[in-house]
Design a protein around this motif. Structure first.
Motif, PDB file in Angstrom:
ATOM      1  N   ARG A 109      13.115   4.873  13.190  1.00  0.00           N
ATOM      2  CA  ARG A 109      11.650   4.284  12.749  1.00  0.00           C
ATOM      3  C   ARG A 109      10.615   5.462  13.228  1.00  0.00           C
ATOM      4  O   ARG A 109       9.795   6.025  12.960  1.00  0.00           O
TER       5      ARG A 109
ATOM      6  N   TYR B  59      16.740   9.541   1.446  1.00  0.00           N
ATOM      7  CA  TYR B  59      16.445   8.402   2.131  1.00  0.00           C
ATOM      8  C   TYR B  59      16.185   7.520   1.070  1.00  0.00           C
ATOM      9  O   TYR B  59      16.861   6.392   0.878  1.00  0.00           O
TER      10      TYR B  59
ATOM     11  N   PRO C  13      15.793  -4.745   6.838  1.00  0.00           N
ATOM     12  CA  PRO C  13      15.587  -5.275   8.372  1.00  0.00           C
ATOM     13  C   PRO C  13      13.977  -5.061   8.390  1.00  0.00           C
ATOM     14  O   PRO C  13      13.285  -5.701   9.263  1.00  0.00           O
TER      15      PRO C  13
ATOM     16  N   GLY D 125      27.622   2.868  12.572  1.00  0.00           N
ATOM     17  CA  GLY D 125      26.356   3.225  13.225  1.00  0.00           C
ATOM     18  C   GLY D 125      25.967   2.193  14.213  1.00  0.00           C
ATOM     19  O   GLY D 125      24.898   1.795  14.338  1.00  0.00           O
ATOM     20  N   SER D 126      27.237   1.898  15.199  1.00  0.00           N
ATOM     21  CA  SER D 126      27.106   1.096  16.161  1.00  0.00           C
ATOM     22  C   SER D 126      26.638   1.549  17.616  1.00  0.00           C
ATOM     23  O   SER D 126      26.657   1.105  18.440  1.00  0.00           O
ATOM     24  N   THR D 127      26.060   2.813  17.419  1.00  0.00           N
ATOM     25  CA  THR D 127      25.966   3.487  18.905  1.00  0.00           C
ATOM     26  C   THR D 127      24.542   3.238  19.069  1.00  0.00           C
ATOM     27  O   THR D 127      24.054   3.477  20.117  1.00  0.00           O
ATOM     28  N   SER D 128      23.406   2.904  18.164  1.00  0.00           N
ATOM     29  CA  SER D 128      22.148   2.722  18.752  1.00  0.00           C
ATOM     30  C   SER D 128      21.239   1.891  17.668  1.00  0.00           C
ATOM     31  O   SER D 128      21.947   1.237  16.613  1.00  0.00           O
TER      32      SER D 128
ATOM     33  N   PRO E 294      10.040  -3.089   9.387  1.00  0.00           N
ATOM     34  CA  PRO E 294       9.798  -2.108  10.436  1.00  0.00           C
ATOM     35  C   PRO E 294      10.407  -2.684  11.750  1.00  0.00           C
ATOM     36  O   PRO E 294      10.139  -3.730  12.193  1.00  0.00           O
TER      37      PRO E 294
ATOM     38  N   THR F 203      22.801  -2.348   4.496  1.00  0.00           N
ATOM     39  CA  THR F 203      21.391  -2.128   4.937  1.00  0.00           C
ATOM     40  C   THR F 203      20.562  -1.344   3.999  1.00  0.00           C
ATOM     41  O   THR F 203      21.018  -0.434   3.658  1.00  0.00           O
TER      42      THR F 203
ATOM     43  N   GLY G 197      31.147   5.085  14.598  1.00  0.00           N
ATOM     44  CA  GLY G 197      30.180   6.006  14.850  1.00  0.00           C
ATOM     45  C   GLY G 197      30.528   7.492  15.244  1.00  0.00           C
ATOM     46  O   GLY G 197      31.677   7.544  15.395  1.00  0.00           O
TER      47      GLY G 197
ATOM     48  N   ILE H  78      19.770  -0.958  15.350  1.00  0.00           N
ATOM     49  CA  ILE H  78      20.155  -2.073  14.630  1.00  0.00           C
ATOM     50  C   ILE H  78      21.586  -2.498  14.885  1.00  0.00           C
ATOM     51  O   ILE H  78      22.023  -3.486  15.009  1.00  0.00           O
ATOM     52  N   GLY H  79      22.542  -1.375  14.425  1.00  0.00           N
ATOM     53  CA  GLY H  79      23.772  -1.465  14.503  1.00  0.00           C
ATOM     54  C   GLY H  79      24.507  -1.778  15.796  1.00  0.00           C
ATOM     55  O   GLY H  79      25.293  -2.491  15.822  1.00  0.00           O
TER      56      GLY H  79
HETATM   57  N1  LIG Z   1      14.225   0.932  11.975  1.00  0.00           N
HETATM   58  C1  LIG Z   1      13.801   0.601  10.682  1.00  0.00           C
HETATM   59  O1  LIG Z   1      12.460   0.343  10.646  1.00  0.00           O
HETATM   60  C2  LIG Z   1      14.424   0.405   9.419  1.00  0.00           C
HETATM   61  C3  LIG Z   1      13.775  -0.180   8.385  1.00  0.00           C
HETATM   62  C4  LIG Z   1      14.548  -0.096   7.179  1.00  0.00           C
HETATM   63  C5  LIG Z   1      15.927   0.058   7.246  1.00  0.00           C
HETATM   64  N2  LIG Z   1      16.491   0.445   8.166  1.00  0.00           N
HETATM   65  C6  LIG Z   1      17.802   0.932   8.168  1.00  0.00           C
HETATM   66  O2  LIG Z   1      18.705   0.294   9.288  1.00  0.00           O
HETATM   67  C7  LIG Z   1      19.778   0.955   9.592  1.00  0.00           C
HETATM   68  C8  LIG Z   1      19.963   1.133  10.902  1.00  0.00           C
HETATM   69  O3  LIG Z   1      18.988   2.275  11.600  1.00  0.00           O
HETATM   70  P1  LIG Z   1      18.163   2.151  12.728  1.00  0.00           P
HETATM   71  O4  LIG Z   1      16.916   2.039  12.342  1.00  0.00           O
HETATM   72  O5  LIG Z   1      18.816   1.073  13.818  1.00  0.00           O
HETATM   73  O6  LIG Z   1      18.339   3.585  13.200  1.00  0.00           O
HETATM   74  P2  LIG Z   1      19.102   4.442  14.441  1.00  0.00           P
HETATM   75  O7  LIG Z   1      18.857   3.569  15.786  1.00  0.00           O
HETATM   76  O8  LIG Z   1      18.804   5.789  14.228  1.00  0.00           O
HETATM   77  O9  LIG Z   1      20.786   4.104  13.833  1.00  0.00           O
HETATM   78  C9  LIG Z   1      21.441   4.639  13.012  1.00  0.00           C
HETATM   79  C10 LIG Z   1      22.804   4.556  13.412  1.00  0.00           C
HETATM   80  O10 LIG Z   1      23.548   5.454  12.172  1.00  0.00           O
HETATM   81  C11 LIG Z   1      24.454   6.357  12.827  1.00  0.00           C
HETATM   82  N3  LIG Z   1      24.574   7.572  12.463  1.00  0.00           N
HETATM   83  C12 LIG Z   1      23.884   8.333  11.797  1.00  0.00           C
HETATM   84  N4  LIG Z   1      24.563   9.439  11.349  1.00  0.00           N
HETATM   85  C13 LIG Z   1      25.652   9.238  11.495  1.00  0.00           C
HETATM   86  C14 LIG Z   1      26.948   9.784  10.927  1.00  0.00           C
HETATM   87  N5  LIG Z   1      26.766  11.215  10.574  1.00  0.00           N
HETATM   88  N6  LIG Z   1      28.168   9.470  11.328  1.00  0.00           N
HETATM   89  C15 LIG Z   1      28.098   8.150  11.960  1.00  0.00           C
HETATM   90  N7  LIG Z   1      27.142   7.583  12.413  1.00  0.00           N
HETATM   91  C16 LIG Z   1      25.952   7.926  12.022  1.00  0.00           C
HETATM   92  C17 LIG Z   1      23.626   6.808  14.226  1.00  0.00           C
HETATM   93  O11 LIG Z   1      24.326   7.362  15.298  1.00  0.00           O
HETATM   94  P3  LIG Z   1      24.000   8.273  16.272  1.00  0.00           P
HETATM   95  O12 LIG Z   1      23.347   7.695  17.335  1.00  0.00           O
HETATM   96  O13 LIG Z   1      25.168   9.382  16.570  1.00  0.00           O
HETATM   97  O14 LIG Z   1      23.052   9.084  15.531  1.00  0.00           O
HETATM   98  C18 LIG Z   1      23.059   5.177  14.575  1.00  0.00           C
HETATM   99  O15 LIG Z   1      24.179   4.627  15.329  1.00  0.00           O
HETATM  100  C19 LIG Z   1      19.847   1.996   8.701  1.00  0.00           C
HETATM  101  O16 LIG Z   1      20.564   1.890   7.384  1.00  0.00           O
HETATM  102  C20 LIG Z   1      18.333   2.243   8.204  1.00  0.00           C
HETATM  103  O17 LIG Z   1      18.204   2.904   7.129  1.00  0.00           O
HETATM  104  C21 LIG Z   1      15.830   0.724   9.508  1.00  0.00           C
END
Ligand SMILES: NC(=O)c1ccc[n+]([C@@H]2O[C@H](COP(=O)([O-])OP(=O)(O)OC[C@H]3O[C@@H](n4cnc5c(N)ncnc54)[C@H](OP(=O)(O)O)[C@@H]3O)[C@@H](O)[C@H]2O)c1
Length: 260
Positions: A204, A166, A196, A20-23, A198, A151, A44, A25-26
Motif C-alpha cells: 500500500r 497489477y 482487503p 506471502g506470509s512474510t509481511s 485499503p 486475494t 515466501g 496481510i499474509g
Molecule cells: N494493502 C492493501 O491496501 C491491499 C489492497 C488490496 C489488495 N491487497 C492484496 O493483499 C495481498 C497482500 O498484500 P500486502 O498489502 O500485505 O502487501 P505486502 O506487505 O507487500 O505483502 C506481500 C507479500 O507477498 C510476498 N511476495 C512478493 N513477491 C513474492 C515472490 N516473488 N515470491 C514469494 N512471495 C512474494 C511478499 O514477500 P517479501 O516480503 O519477500 O516481499 C510479502 O510477503 C496482495 O495480494 C495484495 O494485492 C492489498
C-alpha cells in the motif's frame, strides 16, 4: 466486519498454506490462523523473514508451523508439483490455501510499461496462483472441507489508468476464482475471493507513498473476514467475492464450526 467473533478452535487440525506470509496481510493471516488452531505452512521467498514468523508462532506454543521457501517469480511448474508432493508427504492433505503473495509492479501507462516487469507481476500475482492451485487440488480433495481464498482488490473490479499488470492480474484472479468455484461446485472444496480494501502494508505504501496513514486499516482489523472465509462458518459460500472491510453478513459462530 467486526461483528464476527470466531471461536478459538475455528481452524483446529486444519492444514493451511499461506503464500506471502512474510509481511503485511499474509503474515497476520498466518498468525491468526495458527492462533485459531491451524497448522500453517508459511510460503515466501525470504528465508530469514519466514524464520521470524515461524519463531513467533512457535513461541506462542501454537501448532508447529512449516516453512516452504519459494520465489514465485521464478518457480517453474515442476516446483509447484514438488511442493504439493512434499506437503502430501508431511501433512497428507490441505484444508486451506490463501493466495496472498503479490507485487504491485509499477504505476505507469501500458504504453511505457517495462515488459520484463509486466511478465514478473503477472507471474507472481496470477500464474503462480494457477500453478499452485492446479498442483494442490489433489491434496485439497483429501480434506473433508477445504477453503481456497484468492486475494483480489478494488482494482480488480474496475480498470484504472496506470495500474497495468497489477490491475490485469487482479481481474484474472476474480475470473480464476469464479471458474474454479463453478468447476468444484458441490464438492468439498470452496473457492472465494477477498478484497482487503485499503490496508497499511508495504504494498500500500508503495502505491500511495504520500497518503495519510492514520486512518488506514491494519492487517489485524481485517482478520475477521479472513477467518470467516477460511473456517466452517462460511461453508455455504462458494464463488463469492467479499470485501473484508464492509462485509456484514456473518452468521453467529457455532460450536459445529470447531468440530468440522
Ligand atoms: N494493502 C492493501 O491496501 C491491499 C489492497 C488490496 C489488495 N491487497 C492484496 O493483499 C495481498 C497482500 O498484500 P500486502 O498489502 O500485505 O502487501 P505486502 O506487505 O507487500 O505483502 C506481500 C507479500 O507477498 C510476498 N511476495 C512478493 N513477491 C513474492 C515472490 N516473488 N515470491 C514469494 N512471495 C512474494 C511478499 O514477500 P517479501 O516480503 O519477500 O516481499 C510479502 O510477503 C496482495 O495480494 C495484495 O494485492 C492489498
Amino acid at each position: 466486519m467486526q461483528d464476527y467473533q470466531p471461536l478459538p478452535g475455528l481452524l483446529k487440525n486444519k492444514v493451511i498454506l499461506v503464500t506471502g506470509s512474510t509481511s503485511g496481510i499474509g503474515r497476520c493471516a498466518a498468525k491468526n490462523f495458527a492462533e485459531h488452531g491451524a497448522t500453517v505452512i508459511l510460503l515466501g521467498r525470504n528465508v530469514k523473514a519466514l524464520e521470524e514468523i515461524y519463531d513467533e508462532i512457535v513461541q506462542l506454543r501454537l501448532a508447529q508451523p512449516a516453512i516452504y521457501p519459494l520465489d514465485l517469480a521464478r518457480a517453474n511448474p515442476d516446483q509447484y508439483v514438488e511442493m504439493a508432493k512434499r506437503l502430501e508427504e508431511n501433512f497428507g492433505r490441505l484444508d486451506g490455501l490463501l493466495h496472498n503473495a503479490a507485487q504491485l509492479g509499477t504505476l505507469t501507462p501500458i504504453e511505457h510499461y517495462d515488459i520484463a516487469l509486466w511478465y514478473e507481476v503477472i507471474q507472481i500475482n496470477l500464474h503462480s496462483r494457477f500453478l499452485s492451485t492446479r498442483a494442490c487440488l489433489p491434496l485439497l480433495r483429501k480434506s473433508p472441507r477445504a477453503s481456497v481464498i484468492f486475494t483480489t482488490s478494488e482494482i480488480g473490479k474496475t480498470g484504472k489508468a496506470y495500474w497495468g499488470a497489477y490491475c490485469v492480474s487482479k481481474f484474472g484472479n476474480e475470473a480464476m476464482m469464479q471458474i474454479l468455484a463453478d468447476e468444484l461446485d458441490n464438492t468439498g472444496i470452496r473457492i472465494n475471493s477477498i478484497n482487503p480494501g485499503p490496508v497499511m502494508t508495504k504494498l500500500r505504501a508503495q502505491a500511495y507513498p504520500a497518503e495519510d496513514k492514520s486512518n488506514l486499516a491494519t492487517p489485524d482489523d481485517i482478520m475477521p473476514a479472513y477467518l470467516y472465509l477460511m473456517g466452517a462458518d462460511s461453508q455455504h459460500l462458494n464463488g463469492q467475492s467479499i470485501d473484508a472491510q464492509t462485509y456484514s453478513h456473518f452468521p453467529e459462530a457455532t460450536t459445529e464450526s470447531i468440530q468440522s
